[in-house]
Write a protein that holds these residues in place. Structure first.
Motif, PDB file in Angstrom:
ATOM      1  N   CYS A 257      14.087-103.072  69.205  1.00 34.99           N
ATOM      2  CA  CYS A 257      14.249-104.503  69.489  1.00 34.99           C
ATOM      3  C   CYS A 257      14.715-105.240  68.226  1.00 34.99           C
TER       4      CYS A 257
ATOM      5  N   PRO B 259      19.140-102.766  73.644  1.00 35.14           N
ATOM      6  CA  PRO B 259      18.824-101.495  72.968  1.00 35.14           C
ATOM      7  C   PRO B 259      17.824-100.625  73.723  1.00 35.14           C
TER       8      PRO B 259
ATOM      9  N   CYS C  63      17.599-105.148  78.716  1.00 32.76           N
ATOM     10  CA  CYS C  63      17.433-105.089  77.250  1.00 32.76           C
ATOM     11  C   CYS C  63      18.550-104.237  76.637  1.00 32.76           C
TER      12      CYS C  63
ATOM     13  N   CYS D 237      14.900-110.597  77.586  1.00 31.12           N
ATOM     14  CA  CYS D 237      13.830-110.147  78.493  1.00 31.12           C
ATOM     15  C   CYS D 237      12.987-111.328  78.992  1.00 31.12           C
TER      16      CYS D 237
ATOM     17  N   CYS E  70      16.380-112.512  69.726  1.00 28.46           N
ATOM     18  CA  CYS E  70      16.811-112.280  71.111  1.00 28.46           C
ATOM     19  C   CYS E  70      15.643-112.625  72.035  1.00 28.46           C
TER      20      CYS E  70
ATOM     21  N   TYR F 123      18.225-104.624  66.972  1.00 30.81           N
ATOM     22  CA  TYR F 123      19.233-105.376  67.736  1.00 30.81           C
ATOM     23  C   TYR F 123      19.348-106.811  67.193  1.00 30.81           C
ATOM     24  N   TRP F 124      18.184-107.444  66.917  1.00 35.03           N
ATOM     25  CA  TRP F 124      18.226-108.813  66.360  1.00 35.03           C
ATOM     26  C   TRP F 124      19.021-108.850  65.056  1.00 35.03           C
TER      27      TRP F 124
HETATM   28  S1  SF4 Z   1      13.994-109.411  72.699  1.00 34.25           S
HETATM   29 FE1  SF4 Z   1      13.664-108.324  74.629  1.00 34.25          FE
HETATM   30  S2  SF4 Z   1      15.728-107.958  75.484  1.00 34.25           S
HETATM   31 FE2  SF4 Z   1      15.991-108.540  73.329  1.00 34.25          FE
HETATM   32  S3  SF4 Z   1      16.065-106.569  72.257  1.00 34.25           S
HETATM   33 FE3  SF4 Z   1      13.920-107.229  72.191  1.00 34.25          FE
HETATM   34  S4  SF4 Z   1      12.941-106.288  73.988  1.00 34.25           S
HETATM   35 FE4  SF4 Z   1      15.185-106.158  74.261  1.00 34.25          FE
END
Ligand code: SF4
Ligand code: B12
Ligand code: SF4
Length: 418
Positions: free
Chosen positions: A347, A316, A314, A361, A358, A350-351
């Motif tokens: 999470c 972040p 992952c 994971c 994303c 990051y998206w």
């Molecule tokens: S979707 Fe999964 S891998 Fe992507 S940022 Fe969220 S927890 Fe992390």
């Protein structure tokens, strides 16, 4: 921001005080199901208000709001292609096309303050018949429902008892700029939940993270909307109540586990025997009499105790590497359930930087395999047994779930059609 009053969450304090009065038999059945599912729920348990999930906090909580959040949502309406592989005009075009049916459903009730499938249940096409159909014995009714759900396009079907613990205390209101709480009271008198599983396209999931891969998610939201409303129409046609839901109304994961569809993993997903974590869920609440499935455990918990692949991968670092805990990282986690919990703000942030969702994971999980192949079924069975350590080593050694470059996905797609 508007200055309308916000109905502050009671933090789920209405539970268990006002839960429907369950008979001793019903309470024992619930306790037995919890034991079988491996659920550990303490006296600190409080039901969750949808306004506290990260998607809704993005509209009212300064800890989550940012320019990137605004750009993320804008990219869904008006894509902003860039040069990087997986984020071109072709990739965003497929992403937005895949979402189009789900968005159409989500948009059609906006004038009435409803966002169907995300914050509110779907309006169903066929109204409830005035007269109830004659029913065969309950096991046969249940078999017919399974067949109809499969006919309508569901890849998995499980049935479980209605359980008020997983109903949101409130929905979030789309007509309020700050996503104020509003009543979520559709489910009184419901006795069963039919949980449907929708497989995500493996070749696309392998291209996460990218806008292209996110089409695997969009396509299933579109499928969910069509299939779950059709199943609810069918039940209404029989003269029984049916509430069709996707992400709205209640938590999908505990229901899918209770309905025997799979086990909970460290990556925050239900891992199924058929597709591993590469599956989404929708649910129909009904008062049609149905036989309930039982939770199954086939070794996922033990594998996740020995594996941290999703957490390592992952970007972040939103996933936990340690054992399950009763308290999660912040207000976006339900309290009083001992489980692996993600830092959902990390999470989602990051998206928003990617401008697309994303699922790394999901991709990297050793259970994400194509189980139509014999060798993968064999791998799964060995992973669930005493050779687990060796299987995890082999999985890492051969890196089956390494990322596929989006441009290679397009190349294969055009080769396949030739
Ligand atoms: S979707 Fe999964 S891998 Fe992507 S940022 Fe969220 S927890 Fe992390
Ligand atoms: C909001 C949401 C998110 C948000 C924020 C979550 C949050 N806590 O605010 C974020 C951005 C993190 C997110 C990300 C993803 N999500 Co999401 N998400 C949801 C949604 C809409 C609501 C969940 C919620 O209310 N969480 C708030 C509280 C309860 O969170 P929590 O305490 O951390 O609990 C989480 C888990 O521990 C579990 N859980 C909750 N209660 C209980 C009780 C028990 C006993 C157990 C064992 C587990 C459990 O479910 C929660 C999922 O967030 C659900 C649909 C639904 N209605 O359930 C989909 C859902 C959980 N997401 C899903 C998926 C697939 C994803 C992503 C892979 C994205 C993608 N591309 O599809 C990533 C995975 C990220 C990760 N590893 O967590 C799927 C999971 C399918 C599966 N195989 O299990 C769901 C069910 C959507 C669907 N239609 O199928 N998601
Ligand atoms: S990657 Fe490993 S730890 Fe994460 S869910 Fe899959 S098996 Fe469990």
């Amino acid at each position: 921001m508007t200055d309308e009053p916000i109905l502050e969450s009671d933090g789920g304090a209405d539970w268990p005080a006002n839960r429907p009065s369950l008979t001793p038999e019903e309470l024992e059945a619930r306790a037995a199901s919890d034991r079988q599912a491996g659920f550990v729920i303490s006296e600190n348990f409080r039901r969750f208000s949808q306004r506290d999930d990260v998607f809704n906090r993005a509209w009212w909580d300064p800890e989550v709001m940012s320019d990137d959040v605004a750009a993320f949502y804008a990219a869904h309406r008006k894509p902003d292609p860039r040069k990087g592989d997986g984020y071109t005009q072709w990739d965003f075009a497929l992403l937005n096309a895949s979402w189009s049916v789900a968005r159409d459903f989500a948009g059609r009730g906006m004038a009435k303050g409803r966002r169907e499938g995300f914050l509110d249940p779907f309006e169903v096409f066929v109204p409830q018949a005035e007269q109830q159909a004659e029913l065969p014995p309950v096991p046969e009714v249940t078999d017919r429902i399974r067949s109809v759900a499969a006919f309508l396009g569901a890849d998995l079907v499980g049935v479980t008892a209605y359980d008020e613990r997983w109903t949101y205390t409130h929905s979030a209101d789309i007509s309020s700029e700050s996503r104020a709480e509003k009543p979520n009271d559709w489910l009184d008198g419901m006795t069963s939940v039919i949980v449907l599983g929708h497989e995500m396209e493996r070749s696309l999931v392998q291209a996460y993270p990218s806008a292209l891969a996110a089409a695997a998610t969009g396509r299933e939201y579109s499928h969910e909307a069509a299939i779950v409303t059709s199943l609810a129409s069918f039940i209404n046609g029989l003269g029984f109540r049916a509430v069709a839901t996707s992400n709205d109304t209640a938590l999908a994961i505990p229901y899918a586990i209770q309905a025997g569809l799979g086990e909970y993993g460290r990556n925050q997903m239900v891992i199924t025997k058929e597709f591993g974590p590469r599956v989404r869920f929708s649910k129909v609440f009904t008062d049609l009499p149905l036989v309930h499935d039982k939770p199954t455990r086939f070794g996922v918990g033990e594998t996740c105790n020995a594996c941290t692949k999703c957490a390592e991968a992952c970007p972040p670092k939103a996933l936990p590497k340690g054992p399950p805990q009763e308290v999660g990282p912040d207000r976006s986690n339900v309290s009083g359930v001992t489980k692996w919990s993600a830092d959902c703000n990390k999470c989602f942030t990051y998206w928003t930087k990617l401008r697309a969702d994303c699922a790394i994971c999901m991709r990297v999980c050793p259970y994400n395999r194509d189980y139509s192949k014999w060798r993968n079924r064999r791998f799964r069975d060995l992973l669930n047994g005493p050779l687990r350590g060796l299987m995890l080593w082999l999985d890492a050694r051969f890196d089956i779930n390494r990322r596929v470059a989006p441009k290679d996905w397009w190349r294969t797609a055009s080769a396949d059609s030739g």
